[in-house]
Design an enzyme around this catalytic site. Structure first.
Site, PDB file in Angstrom:
ATOM      1  N   LYS A 115     -34.711 -15.860  -7.922  1.00 18.59           N
ATOM      2  CA  LYS A 115     -33.326 -15.482  -8.201  1.00 18.59           C
ATOM      3  C   LYS A 115     -33.202 -14.754  -9.533  1.00 18.59           C
ATOM      4  CE  LYS A 115     -31.148 -18.722  -5.106  1.00 18.59           C
ATOM      5  NZ  LYS A 115     -30.705 -20.103  -4.937  1.00 18.59           N
ATOM      6  N   LYS A 222     -37.462 -15.287   9.338  1.00 22.92           N
ATOM      7  CA  LYS A 222     -36.480 -16.250   9.817  1.00 22.92           C
ATOM      8  C   LYS A 222     -35.059 -15.709   9.685  1.00 22.92           C
ATOM      9  CE  LYS A 222     -35.032 -18.886   5.921  1.00 22.92           C
ATOM     10  NZ  LYS A 222     -34.491 -20.147   5.502  1.00 22.92           N
ATOM     11  N   LYS A 225     -29.074 -15.892   5.670  1.00 24.84           N
ATOM     12  CA  LYS A 225     -27.921 -15.150   5.161  1.00 24.84           C
ATOM     13  C   LYS A 225     -28.344 -13.910   4.397  1.00 24.84           C
ATOM     14  CE  LYS A 225     -25.925 -19.184   4.285  1.00 24.84           C
ATOM     15  NZ  LYS A 225     -25.512 -20.227   3.350  1.00 24.84           N
TER      16      LYS A 225
HETATM   17  P1  ADP Z   1     -29.814 -19.313   4.287  1.00 22.07           P
HETATM   18  O1  ADP Z   1     -31.311 -19.153   4.346  1.00 22.07           O
HETATM   19  O2  ADP Z   1     -29.128 -18.573   5.373  1.00 22.07           O
HETATM   20  O3  ADP Z   1     -29.228 -19.059   2.905  1.00 22.07           O
HETATM   21  P2  ADP Z   1     -29.580 -22.037   3.572  1.00 22.07           P
HETATM   22  O4  ADP Z   1     -30.774 -21.869   2.675  1.00 22.07           O
HETATM   23  O5  ADP Z   1     -28.245 -22.229   2.953  1.00 22.07           O
HETATM   24  O6  ADP Z   1     -29.538 -20.822   4.596  1.00 22.07           O
HETATM   25  O7  ADP Z   1     -29.907 -23.237   4.547  1.00 22.07           O
HETATM   26  C1  ADP Z   1     -29.136 -24.387   4.763  1.00 22.07           C
HETATM   27  C2  ADP Z   1     -29.878 -25.263   5.751  1.00 22.07           C
HETATM   28  O8  ADP Z   1     -30.133 -24.557   6.977  1.00 22.07           O
HETATM   29  C3  ADP Z   1     -31.248 -25.704   5.246  1.00 22.07           C
HETATM   30  O9  ADP Z   1     -31.450 -27.059   5.609  1.00 22.07           O
HETATM   31  C4  ADP Z   1     -32.217 -24.817   5.962  1.00 22.07           C
HETATM   32  O10 ADP Z   1     -33.449 -25.422   6.180  1.00 22.07           O
HETATM   33  C5  ADP Z   1     -31.511 -24.547   7.281  1.00 22.07           C
HETATM   34  N1  ADP Z   1     -31.907 -23.206   7.764  1.00 22.07           N
HETATM   35  C6  ADP Z   1     -31.486 -22.015   7.276  1.00 22.07           C
HETATM   36  N2  ADP Z   1     -32.027 -20.984   7.957  1.00 22.07           N
HETATM   37  C7  ADP Z   1     -32.837 -21.529   8.901  1.00 22.07           C
HETATM   38  C8  ADP Z   1     -33.693 -20.988   9.928  1.00 22.07           C
HETATM   39  N3  ADP Z   1     -33.790 -19.688  10.138  1.00 22.07           N
HETATM   40  N4  ADP Z   1     -34.365 -21.854  10.710  1.00 22.07           N
HETATM   41  C9  ADP Z   1     -34.264 -23.198  10.530  1.00 22.07           C
HETATM   42  N5  ADP Z   1     -33.486 -23.763   9.594  1.00 22.07           N
HETATM   43  C10 ADP Z   1     -32.779 -22.958   8.771  1.00 22.07           C
END
Ligand code: ADP
Ligand code: TRP
Length: 357
Positions: A115, A222, A225
């Site tokens: 970050k 994966k 966001k």
């Molecule tokens: P992002 O990657 O979209 O910012 P976050 O990091 O806020 O999402 O993730 C919040 C929760 O959702 C975490 O527990 C994370 O492991 C799960 N998560 C996010 N993206 C995925 C994914 N593509 N596959 C499985 N779990 C995910």
């Protein structure tokens, strides 16, 4: 004898709407464990401030995530559902715990490095010469490109979220395991320093089986966001179908039983999460004998995703229209969360020598 349930806690940052990755990787599992654990789920709005300081967006995102939590099946009768900033004890404990956290260990955290590089407009770690150069960039950064101190102390705040509730099981994605390790270290350090047994050391929640990784539709990696490849729980059917139909594929299997390319394997992973086993099997067969038409697979996939998201989307709309209901849920959640938080904070203040005359 009444059995005490283990305390589970997890949070999602309020930086946008929830997507299928959040749903299959986190939310659906939270819903499934509500009966068997003392569950606490919150919206990490203070953490969101470290990267997304737009006040209007923050407020809307907090409300959306609460609505999405509820629509997906988190039940305020079973779980404590709250907003991080509604528990001011967290902010106070964050100050106290920071006195026992080293800036070096924070600067070495992978999420901070990523970050901070982004904030400074630098490339990924691999392109960068050395730690020393990176540190110089941080210290010498112009104030308009600064790395905010909240980003550095992000792991302290996350440790506080967990320790203030004395949670022992923390369901998180792989990218958060380092933060959990730091939480254990801070807990141990505090206990040892003061010769107390205040904080239990939390571990990742083991759901059994292989962890779910929801892929994006852009061929690799994966769904996330920041990847810009998300299918959101609240996507309208038309937009959702369009996203799925646009998913990257390949020219099709050229010989029977060919291995799958990554984009196609990703489509199958999504199909496995959303479709009936017979459906997946029949597409696997048609892939193996080269008769598959990716268009058919995508159409099926879009409908099967919609079968899951449509009821959620509809409930989200109903919940968002009911401000009083949301306010009531988060008020009750905050009351419950504050009760335990206040008790832990009071013990901590006493242990540290902050006492009333
Ligand atoms: P992002 O990657 O979209 O910012 P976050 O990091 O806020 O999402 O993730 C919040 C929760 O959702 C975490 O527990 C994370 O492991 C799960 N998560 C996010 N993206 C995925 C994914 N593509 N596959 C499985 N779990 C995910
Ligand atoms: N840092 C987590 C994430 O980005 C969100 C989070 C904040 C969290 N505090 C937490 C998760 C406490 C679990 C427990 O996903």
């Amino acid at each position: 004898m009444s059995e005490k349930k283990e305390i589970v806690l997890s949070g999602i940052r309020s930086t946008g709407n929830l997507h299928l990755g959040n749903y299959f990787g986190a939310l659906r599992k939270f819903v499934a464990i509500q009966d068997n654990y003392d569950c606490n789920f919150f919206v990490a709005d203070l953490h969101a401030l470290t990267t997304s300081p737009d006040p209007e967006a923050l407020h809307a995102n907090v409300k959306n995530i609460i609505a999405e939590y509820l629509a997906a099946g988190l039940d305020p009768e079973k779980s404590t559902i709250f907003i991080q900033s509604d528990v001011p004890e967290i902010s106070e404990m964050y100050l106290l715990l920071n006195m026992h956290v080293g800036i070096g260990e924070l600067m070495r955290t992978a999420s901070f490095k990523d970050k901070a590089r982004k904030a400074l407009g630098l490339g990924s770690a691999a392109d960068n010469e050395s730690e020393e150069a990176f540190e110089k960039e941080i210290i010498g950064a112009e104030t308009n490109k600064r790395v905010n101190a909240g980003l550095l102390t992000y792991p302290t705040l996350m440790a506080v979220d967990i320790l203030i509730q004395k949670a022992t099981k923390v369901p998180v994605g792989k990218d958060q395991l380092q933060h959990l390790e730091l939480t254990r270290r801070f807990a141990r350090r505090f206990n040892n320093f003061y010769g107390v047994d205040l904080f239990p050391e939390p571990t990742d929640f083991d759901f059994g089986g292989a962890p779910v990784k929801v892929p994006g539709l852009d061929g690799s990696g994966k769904m996330g966001k920041s990847e810009g490849n998300c299918i959101y729980l609240i996507d309208e059917p038309k937009a959702l179908r369009k996203k799925v139909m646009r998913a990257v594929t390949d020219e099709g299997p050229q010989a029977p039983d060919s291995p799958m390319s990554e984009p196609v394997a990703n489509l199958f992973s999504l199909l496995e999460l959303t479709s009936a086993p017979e459906v997946v099997e029949s597409f696997r067969k048609s892939y193996a004998d080269c008769s598959i038409r990716y268009g058919d697979l995508k159409k099926q996939l879009a409908e099967d995703i919609l079968a899951i998201t449509t009821p959620i989307r509809e409930r989200v709309a109903d919940i968002l229209a009911d401000d009083a209901y949301i306010a009531n849920v988060v008020r009750r959640g905050a009351e419950k969360a504050r009760e335990r938080a206040a008790a832990t904070l009071s013990e901590m203040r006493h242990i540290m020598g902050i006492r009333k005359f």
